[in-house]
Each structure stands twice: as structure tokens, then as C-alpha cells.
Design an enzyme around this catalytic site. Structure first.
Site, short mmCIF file in Angstrom:
data_model
loop_
_atom_site.label_atom_id
_atom_site.label_comp_id
_atom_site.label_asym_id
_atom_site.label_seq_id
_atom_site.Cartn_x
_atom_site.Cartn_y
_atom_site.Cartn_z
N GLU A 286 0.88 -1.18 0.00
CA GLU A 286 0.00 0.00 0.00
C GLU A 286 0.91 1.22 0.00
O GLU A 286 1.69 1.40 0.92
CB GLU A 286 -0.91 -0.06 1.21
CG GLU A 286 -1.61 -1.41 1.21
CD GLU A 286 -2.67 -1.56 2.25
OE1 GLU A 286 -3.42 -0.60 2.44
OE2 GLU A 286 -2.73 -2.62 2.86
N CYS A 320 -1.64 9.43 3.92
CA CYS A 320 -1.55 9.00 2.53
C CYS A 320 -2.78 9.44 1.75
O CYS A 320 -2.74 9.64 0.54
CB CYS A 320 -1.40 7.49 2.47
SG CYS A 320 -2.54 6.67 3.55
N1 LIG Z 1 -1.54 3.53 0.89
C1 LIG Z 1 -1.59 3.53 2.20
O1 LIG Z 1 -2.46 2.94 2.83
C2 LIG Z 1 -0.53 4.28 2.97
C3 LIG Z 1 -0.71 4.48 4.34
C4 LIG Z 1 0.27 5.17 5.06
C5 LIG Z 1 1.39 5.66 4.42
N2 LIG Z 1 1.52 5.47 3.09
C6 LIG Z 1 2.68 6.02 2.40
O2 LIG Z 1 3.85 5.85 3.20
C7 LIG Z 1 4.77 6.91 2.97
C8 LIG Z 1 5.21 7.53 4.28
O3 LIG Z 1 5.73 6.56 5.13
P1 LIG Z 1 7.31 6.32 5.33
O4 LIG Z 1 8.02 7.62 5.19
O5 LIG Z 1 7.46 5.55 6.59
O6 LIG Z 1 7.62 5.40 4.08
P2 LIG Z 1 8.98 4.64 3.70
O7 LIG Z 1 8.72 3.92 2.43
O8 LIG Z 1 10.14 5.54 3.77
O9 LIG Z 1 9.21 3.57 4.89
C9 LIG Z 1 8.24 2.59 5.20
C10 LIG Z 1 8.93 1.42 5.88
O10 LIG Z 1 9.80 0.78 4.95
C11 LIG Z 1 11.08 0.58 5.55
N3 LIG Z 1 12.09 0.55 4.49
C12 LIG Z 1 12.82 1.58 3.99
N4 LIG Z 1 13.61 1.14 3.00
C13 LIG Z 1 13.37 -0.19 2.85
C14 LIG Z 1 13.86 -1.18 1.96
N5 LIG Z 1 14.76 -0.91 1.03
N6 LIG Z 1 13.36 -2.43 2.08
C15 LIG Z 1 12.42 -2.73 2.99
N7 LIG Z 1 11.92 -1.82 3.88
C16 LIG Z 1 12.40 -0.56 3.80
C17 LIG Z 1 11.20 1.75 6.50
O11 LIG Z 1 12.21 1.49 7.47
C18 LIG Z 1 9.79 1.79 7.08
O12 LIG Z 1 9.62 0.82 8.07
C19 LIG Z 1 4.03 7.88 2.06
O13 LIG Z 1 4.44 7.66 0.74
C20 LIG Z 1 2.57 7.50 2.24
O14 LIG Z 1 1.72 7.84 1.17
C21 LIG Z 1 0.60 4.79 2.35
#
Ligand SMILES: NC(=O)c1ccc[n+]([C@@H]2O[C@H](COP(=O)([O-])OP(=O)(O)OC[C@H]3O[C@@H](n4cnc5c(N)ncnc54)[C@H](O)[C@@H]3O)[C@@H](O)[C@H]2O)c1
Length: 522
Positions: A286, A320
């Protein structure tokens, strides 16, 4: 096992009552005295303490909220070994018993809801109403998926013919890696983990580096509810721990919520099969969005303006589902811009712990820098119609900004800003607005303000987004009422909090038995 009452959403706090508001301060003070909260790596019954990862208060960045150990590759490997063991036992527990454990975890959260909300206020600068709603959503996920898994265990009806018995059952897939973002620090990790556990999988939670304290609370709730230690481990850490989990050959399912670039990397990595790997990994992703609100010429601006302003600026635009573009019909564009600008100029920018705050700080320095960059670009390419300044100097505050007249193709119109910046554009018709929305690579949420039922029907059919909101704000999806998730590059098309979500965590198995018996057994 008792029959479960039908699902109902957990009611949010009545913050308009002064007695309820007084309880908030009472919840904050004892938590503040306990800071920083320790968050060890927890694998099965073992813990490993550490202080390498600090979460800090976005409104007071020198204040440490949680001190976490940082999971290493060895921790990841240990967690997977533990989860495989945990899966053997937990997958044999009936769905009804697993449901009871999740319901007890929900009860644990209910008893501590103020403390949990207070932690979100401090760790992620979630204003009280948002923090409270997040705790309620976490409880909802536990309650909803517990019931869903019981229903799923019964299987589905198939066509039966004489002499043959057909059966379709769902079985858990194995080890689920849950990788979560910080912006719903309890609800999102809870939802993904609860879905995995309810269906009999073992889960390993890798929370966002910005919110390990909230994840620790989730772990405690699940363990207190009776989920066996081997079935749920916690790996506080950064992206490297997440990518090691994704790449691990013994992980079966990856439940990820986060940004598009990380999601794409996960999907690519999960597609690889290691030598000897006997399953295909499944990714539930997501991702981000670029959410547009269409306003037709007959829209009721008394409804549209407050809904747009709160959709764009509540929690500093860090949902989001937040609105980031408004496509307004030429006929009412001037009036809408003037009124939105007026409303933004009086937004209260302040600390999340202050009840009057509309716009808190963003999560961290790099987020502030990103939003500032987009705001500068917006000012250079378009016309700033409102900018709520000054903002407090301490903390990662960004001035809420509204910009108009940006050129088509501007990055401000195409990229996810994830901050308090709203772009307003004029369109000649709703059809033209739909063309713009259809041209985007994202498809998460969308909004429409219109009175004519034929317009509403037209936009409903043309809109590619996962969640379309008509004549209301674009945020605040409720479990069981608005199954939530995006299409296109906004995600794999899953719907959290909806009737189909659990299917991503199970494998279907069909068994056909010939029930005709011939002759005697000798
Ligand atoms: N569609 C939805 O339901 C929804 C809901 C909430 C947030 N979001 C999205 O999330 C983003 C904000 O959250 P964020 O800043 O925590 O996102 P992010 O992608 O930076 O991080 C999310 C998670 O992924 C981990 N991560 C980072 N690099 C990784 C890798 N290479 N492999 C595996 N895991 C890794 C991070 O440590 C964290 O736990 C925004 O883009 C927002 O739109 C989407």
C-alpha cells in the site's frame, strides 16, 4: 467459544467535553516521566536491548521518546527461525481461539487508549483527535480481522454433484514480514500484523524507525492477549532490516505500507527465488498517492471549503489520503480560492499536544526540507495564494501553503509532497478534471464536490482511485465502512479494513473426494 457480536467501530473520544480533555493531560504527564521508552529487539521470548535508534519528538527534537535497539541481519535470521517454529504451533490453533487472543489484545489497548494516544502525540506529533482515532482504528483492525478469520476458516461453498464432495478451505501461508510506516504508528502496523496472525501466520514486525515506541506497545498488546511469543517478533530498525527480511528465502508474505520507491524495491526483491526456495513470495503493498479533489460549478462551497482544508492540512498533510490538488470549475474558482486561502491563513500551527492545534510539525528534518523544497518550487512556478506564517521556530514546522496557477507537468502537481502544501487548478469542466486525474500514475484517494447526480455517476465511473469520497473530506477511512487502499502505482489493490483483505494472507486449497464406494473392503 462464545459467538462474537457483530463488528462495530470503536467510538472516538468526545473531546468537546472538558472532563475528557482533562484526562489527556493526565495521560501525558506519567508517560513523560517514563521517557525514553526502551524498545529492545524481541525475538520469541528473547530480547536484546540497545540504544542505537532514537525516536524524538518532532515538536521538540532534542527530546528522546524511545531508545531502540537496531536490528541486525543476525536478528533478522533469528526472527525468521523463530517465526517458522511459531508458525507450526499457531497455524494449528483454531481461528476462534486466535480471534480470542486478538480480542484480548484489543481490550488491552482499550484500557490504555489514552496512554497509547499520548505516545503518538509525543513520538509522531499526532494531534490528540488524530492520535485517538489511530488507537481506535488499531482496535478496529483487531476486532474486524478476528471475526473475518473465523468466517474464512469455514471455507466457501462449491457446486456439489452426486458422488462427489468438493471443499474449498483457506490455510495460512507461513512467515509474514510486516513493514510499516510511521504516519499511523499504531493502526497500520496493527492492521497488517493482526491480519497475518488472525489467519494463522507467524508475523515479524519491522516498524518505521521514527516510531519504535508505538510498535513496542503493539507487541505488548498482542503478547498480553495471548499470541505466543514465537508467533510475533519485533525488529526495530531501519530500511536495511526491512530489505533483509524481504530477501529472506523463508519469508512467505510481505505486508508493506510506505512510499512508492521502497514498495517498488520490495516487489523487485521479492520476485527473486533463492536456490531451494519452494514458494513464491506474495507482496501486499500500500503506497503513496497524489490525491485530487474535483469541485464542480454547482458545489456547495460551505461544505467544500472546510472539507478541503481539513483533508489537506490535518496532521500537516501527512496522511496518505490527504488532498494535495484541487481541480475547480472556472465558474467558481475565484470564490473557492479566496475562501480556501482565508481559511488557511487562520489555521493554528502548533504543538500536537495543544488541543487547539490544526497543523503540527512534520515528522523529521528531512521531511521539513522536502516540503520546503516543494514550496519554493511552487512559489517559483505558480502563485502563492496563502501561506500561514510565522510558524514556531523549534520543531519541524512547515507553513501551510496554498498555490495556484502552476504549469501542467510541474513536480508539485505530480509528486507526493506529504506535507502541508495544496495546489489549486482551474478546469473548464468536470470531464477535463477527470482527464487530469486519469493522467496521474497514482490512484489512491479522490474527492468530488457536486450536486448533480449525473455528474457524480460520471466521476464515479471515470475515477481510477481506490477510494472516492463524494461531498465529504478525503481522509478518515473507517474499518468495515471504507475498505482502504490504492490502485495504479498506489498499491497492489488491497483493501485494508475490508472483506477481502485476509485473502492476501492465506492460500486456497480445494479438495475433491469421490464419495461413491464400490465393493467390500476385505
Ligand atoms: N496507501 C496507504 O495505505 C498508505 C498508508 C500510510 C502511508 N503510506 C505512504 O507511506 C509513505 C510515508 O511513510 P514512510 O516515510 O514511513 O515510508 P517509507 O517507504 O520511507 O518507509 C516505510 C517502511 O519501509 C522501511 N524501508 C525503507 N527502505 C526499505 C527497503 N529498502 N526495504 C524494505 N523496507 C524498507 C522503513 O524502514 C519503514 O519501516 C508515504 O508515501 C505514504 O503515502 C501509504
Amino acid at each position: 467459544m462464545p459467538t462474537l457480536a457483530p463488528f462495530a467501530n470503536e467510538p472516538v473520544l468526545e473531546l468537546r467535553r472538558s472532563a475528557v480533555r482533562a484526562q489527556l493531560a493526565d495521560a501525558l504527564a506519567p508517560l513523560e516521566r517514563r521517557l525514553p521508552l526502551p524498545v529492545p529487539v524481541s525475538v520469541g521470548g528473547d530480547t536484546r536491548s540497545g540504544r542505537e535508534l532514537l525516536s524524538t519528538d518532532p515538536g521538540d527534537p532534542d527530546r528522546v521518546i524511545a531508545e531502540a535497539a537496531r536490528a541486525t541481519e543476525a536478528d533478522v535470521n533469528g526472527a525468521v527461525v523463530c517465526a517458522r517454529r511459531g508458525f507450526q504451533a499457531w497455524s494449528r490453533v483454531s481461528a476462534a481461539e486466535r480471534a480470542q487472543a486478538l480480542l484480548r489484545a484489543a481490550a488491552w489497548m482499550r484500557e490504555r487508549r489514552l496512554e497509547l494516544a499520548a505516545l503518538e502525540v509525543l513520538e509522531c506529533a499526532k494531534p490528540w483527535p488524530e492520535a485517538d482515532a489511530d488507537v481506535c482504528e488499531a482496535i478496529d483492525f483487531l476486532e474486524y480481522y478476528a471475526r473475518g478469520a473465523v468466517a474464512l476458516e469455514a471455507g466457501r461453498e462449491l457446486l456439489q454433484v452426486t458422488g462427489e464432495r468438493n471443499e474449498l478451505r483457506y490455510v495460512p501461508r507461513g512467515v509474514v514480514a510486516v513493514i510499516a510506516p510511521w504516519n499511523f504508528p499504531l493502526a497500520i502496523p496493527c492492521g497488517m500484523t493482526a491480519a497475518a496472525l488472525a489467519t494463522g501466520n507467524a508475523a515479524i514486525l519491522k516498524p518505521a524507525e521514527q516510531s519504535p515506541g508505538s510498535a513496542q506497545m503493539l507487541l505488548e498488546a498482542l503478547r498480553a492477549g495471548g499470541v505466543p511469543a514465537d508467533a510475533i517478533s519485533l525488529l526495530p530498525g531501519e530500511g536495511d532490516a526491512g530489505s533483509a527480511l524481504v530477501a529472506h528465502p523463508e519469508v512467505h508474505t510481505i505486508a508493506f505500507t510506505g512510499s512508492l520507491p521502497v514498495g517498488l524495491e520490495i516487489i523487485r526483491s521479492a520476485a527473486d527465488t533463492a536456490p531451494g526456495q519452494r514458494h513464491l513470495k506474495r507482496v501486499v503493498a500500500e503506497l503513496g498517492g497524489k490525491n485530487c479533489v474535483i469541485v464542480d460549478s454547482d458545489a456547495d462551497l460551505d461544505e467544500a471549503v472546510p472539507a478541503i482544508v481539513s483533508s489537506a492540512f490535518v496532521y500537516a498533510g501527512q496522511k496518505c489520503s490527504a488532498a494535495s490538488r484541487v481541480l475547480v470549475h472556472d465558474a467558481i474558482a475565484d470564490a473557492l480560492i479566496e475562501r480556501v486561502a482565508g481559511a488557511v491563513r487562520v489555521l493554528v500551527v502548533g504543538q500536537a499536544s495543544e488541543l487547539g492545534t490544526d497543523v503540527p510539525p512534520v515528522i523529521e528534518r528531512s521531511a521539513q526540507e522536502r516540503v520546503d523544497r516543494f514550496a519554493e518550487l511552487a512559489a517559483a512556478e505558480g502563485r502563492v495564494v496563502a501561506r500561514r506564517e510565522p510558524v514556531p521556530g523549534r520543531g519541524w514546522f512547515c507553513p501551510p501553503t496554498v498555490v495556484a496557477d502552476l504549469p501542467a507537468g510541474s513536480d508539485v502537481l505530480e509528486e507526493e509532497v506529504f506535507g502541508p502544501l495544496l495546489a489549486i487548478e482551474r478546469v473548464g469542466s468536470v470531464e477535463q478534471a477527470c482527464e487530469v486525474v486519469d493522467g496521474l500514475r497514482f490512484g489512491l484517494t479522490g474527492g468530488l464536490f457536486a450536486r448533480d447526480p449525473t455528474t457524480i455517476e460520471y466521476v464515479r465511473r471515470r475515477s481510477p482511485v481506490g477510494n472516492l469520497y463524494v461531498n465529504r473530506g478525503t481522509t478518515g477511512a473507517m474499518v468495515g465502512r471504507q475498505p482502504f487502499g490504492g490502485n495504479r502505482l498506489s498499491g497492489t489493490g488491497t483493501k485494508a479494513g475490508g472483506p477481502d483483505y485476509l485473502l492476501h494472507f492465506v492460500e486456497p486449497r480445494a479438495v475433491t473426494e469421490n464419495t461413491m464406494r464400490h465393493g467390500l473392503v476385505v
